[in-house]
Scaffold this motif. Structure first.
Motif, PDB file in Angstrom:
ATOM      1  N   THR A 129      53.396 -97.817  41.964  1.00  0.00           N
ATOM      2  CA  THR A 129      54.436 -98.314  42.864  1.00  0.00           C
ATOM      3  C   THR A 129      54.515 -99.832  42.790  1.00  0.00           C
ATOM      4  O   THR A 129      53.496-100.510  42.655  1.00  0.00           O
ATOM      5  CB  THR A 129      54.152 -97.871  44.315  1.00  0.00           C
ATOM      6  OG1 THR A 129      54.204 -96.450  44.378  1.00  0.00           O
ATOM      7  CG2 THR A 129      55.168 -98.455  45.283  1.00  0.00           C
ATOM      8  N   ILE A 131      55.779-103.384  44.692  1.00  0.00           N
ATOM      9  CA  ILE A 131      56.141-103.974  45.976  1.00  0.00           C
ATOM     10  C   ILE A 131      56.592-105.414  45.781  1.00  0.00           C
ATOM     11  O   ILE A 131      56.220-106.080  44.804  1.00  0.00           O
ATOM     12  CB  ILE A 131      54.964-103.929  46.978  1.00  0.00           C
ATOM     13  CG1 ILE A 131      53.743-104.672  46.411  1.00  0.00           C
ATOM     14  CG2 ILE A 131      54.612-102.490  47.320  1.00  0.00           C
ATOM     15  CD1 ILE A 131      52.589-104.799  47.406  1.00  0.00           C
ATOM     16  N   SER A 202      50.087 -95.614  43.795  1.00  0.00           N
ATOM     17  CA  SER A 202      50.984 -95.228  44.877  1.00  0.00           C
ATOM     18  C   SER A 202      50.250 -94.865  46.169  1.00  0.00           C
ATOM     19  O   SER A 202      50.702 -95.208  47.263  1.00  0.00           O
ATOM     20  CB  SER A 202      51.864 -94.055  44.430  1.00  0.00           C
ATOM     21  OG  SER A 202      51.068 -92.965  43.976  1.00  0.00           O
ATOM     22  N   ILE A 205      49.149 -98.095  48.093  1.00  0.00           N
ATOM     23  CA  ILE A 205      50.140 -99.082  48.495  1.00  0.00           C
ATOM     24  C   ILE A 205      50.416 -99.082  49.997  1.00  0.00           C
ATOM     25  O   ILE A 205      50.610-100.142  50.604  1.00  0.00           O
ATOM     26  CB  ILE A 205      51.454 -98.885  47.705  1.00  0.00           C
ATOM     27  CG1 ILE A 205      51.280 -99.405  46.277  1.00  0.00           C
ATOM     28  CG2 ILE A 205      52.613 -99.578  48.373  1.00  0.00           C
ATOM     29  CD1 ILE A 205      50.997-100.902  46.187  1.00  0.00           C
ATOM     30  N   LYS A 216      58.314-101.687  49.447  1.00  0.00           N
ATOM     31  CA  LYS A 216      58.340-100.980  48.173  1.00  0.00           C
ATOM     32  C   LYS A 216      59.743-101.126  47.577  1.00  0.00           C
ATOM     33  O   LYS A 216      60.741-101.014  48.285  1.00  0.00           O
ATOM     34  CB  LYS A 216      58.042 -99.499  48.367  1.00  0.00           C
ATOM     35  CG  LYS A 216      56.693 -99.183  48.981  1.00  0.00           C
ATOM     36  CD  LYS A 216      56.559 -97.678  49.176  1.00  0.00           C
ATOM     37  CE  LYS A 216      55.304 -97.310  49.936  1.00  0.00           C
ATOM     38  NZ  LYS A 216      55.199 -95.853  50.168  1.00  0.00           N
ATOM     39  N   SER A 219      59.058 -97.076  41.876  1.00  0.00           N
ATOM     40  CA  SER A 219      57.834 -96.532  41.285  1.00  0.00           C
ATOM     41  C   SER A 219      58.052 -96.163  39.827  1.00  0.00           C
ATOM     42  O   SER A 219      59.184 -95.971  39.382  1.00  0.00           O
ATOM     43  CB  SER A 219      57.361 -95.294  42.058  1.00  0.00           C
ATOM     44  OG  SER A 219      56.995 -95.601  43.376  1.00  0.00           O
TER      45      SER A 219
END
Length: 264
Positions: A129, A131, A202, A205, A216, A219
């Protein structure tokens, strides 16, 4: 009977009692006599903080999904564990160098790592993921086009993915891949505006961005599987770990831990 002969007999009896430990009238037994067996102790390498898998408590003792899983397996399989904090990129070298016996630290099973160590059956699956700061105009398309400076933890599969899919393909300058000792440092760099984004596992996160002005943005579906690493040749230990993991995967306790650490 002469005094000399009597004295000799007394001394002989004393020696026999010491030798055979049966003349004192005591009911105590040695571990061998009682059938007791000492449990083996294995040193488990972890890299904390790595919530929700590995968390270092205020008392200095590790907790988290991985840690509690290993304690459960140890109890079921009849061994003791000691946890040793080691930087993630040093875990495999420490295992190969016999400084630890196992690695249980959310380590992805990869072909490169399989050349150096053996892995248990998988126990968790993650993707990567990305961010960014709240309000950032950065999109996932920008990231995949190499138009961002990205930070992540050194030695992780996120670092490998960025290098193989962006840097080596000429989409991103290698200087724009920032290596950090841990995910916390990468996040701090992001918050301070030194990098544009952070890529990481993921499941982790949610804990990473909790209470922070971060969001986010997308992904990458990598489908990575975590396993417990053992040294090549430690086949008996690997079989023990696999047996314990299979029991754990089918026990209600697994779902209890998932709920406890808010992993789904």
């Amino acid at each position: 009977m002469s005094q000399k002969i009597l004295t000799a007999l007394v001394l002989c009896l004393a020696v026999c009692c010491v030798a055979f430990a049966g003349c004192t009238g005591s009911d105590s037994k040695t571990p061998a006599q009682s059938g007791a067996e000492e449990k083996p102790t294995y040193v488990v390498g972890i890299d904390a903080p790595y919530p929700p898998f590995s968390i270092m408590g205020k008392d200095g003792k590790p907790t988290g999904f991985d840690t509690e899983t290993m304690l459960w397996i140890a109890e079921k399989e009849g061994f003791n564990v000691e946890f040793k904090q080691i930087a993630f990129e040093s875990l495999v070298p420490a295992l190969k160098g016999k400084n630890i016996d196992l690695v249980h630290s959310s380590m992805t099973i990869t072909p490169e790592r399989l050349e150096q160590v053996n892995f248990s059956i998988p126990y968790w699956t993650v993707n990567q993921t990305v961010i960014a700061r709240e309000g950032s105009a950065l999109t996932m398309d920008d990231v995949l086009a190499g138009k961002a400076t990205i930070g992540t933890q050194r030695g992780t599969t996120a670092e490998i993915w960025i290098d193989e899919n962006l840097v080596q393909k000429g989409l991103m300058d290698k200087k724009n891949l920032k290596h950090h000792d841990n995910i916390a440092n990468a996040v701090t760099d992001l918050q301070n505006g030194n990098i544009d984004a952070v890529m990481f596992d993921s499941t982790v996160i949610n804990d990473v961005i909790a209470g922070k002005k971060l969001q986010k943005i997308g992904s990458v579906d990598t489908g990575e599987q975590f396993g417990i690493a053992v040294r090549k040749g430690d086949n008996e230990l690997l079989a023990t770990i696999n047996d314990g993991l299979e029991k754990f995967m089918n026990d209600p306790y697994r779902q209890e831990l998932i709920q406890k650490y808010k992993m789904e």
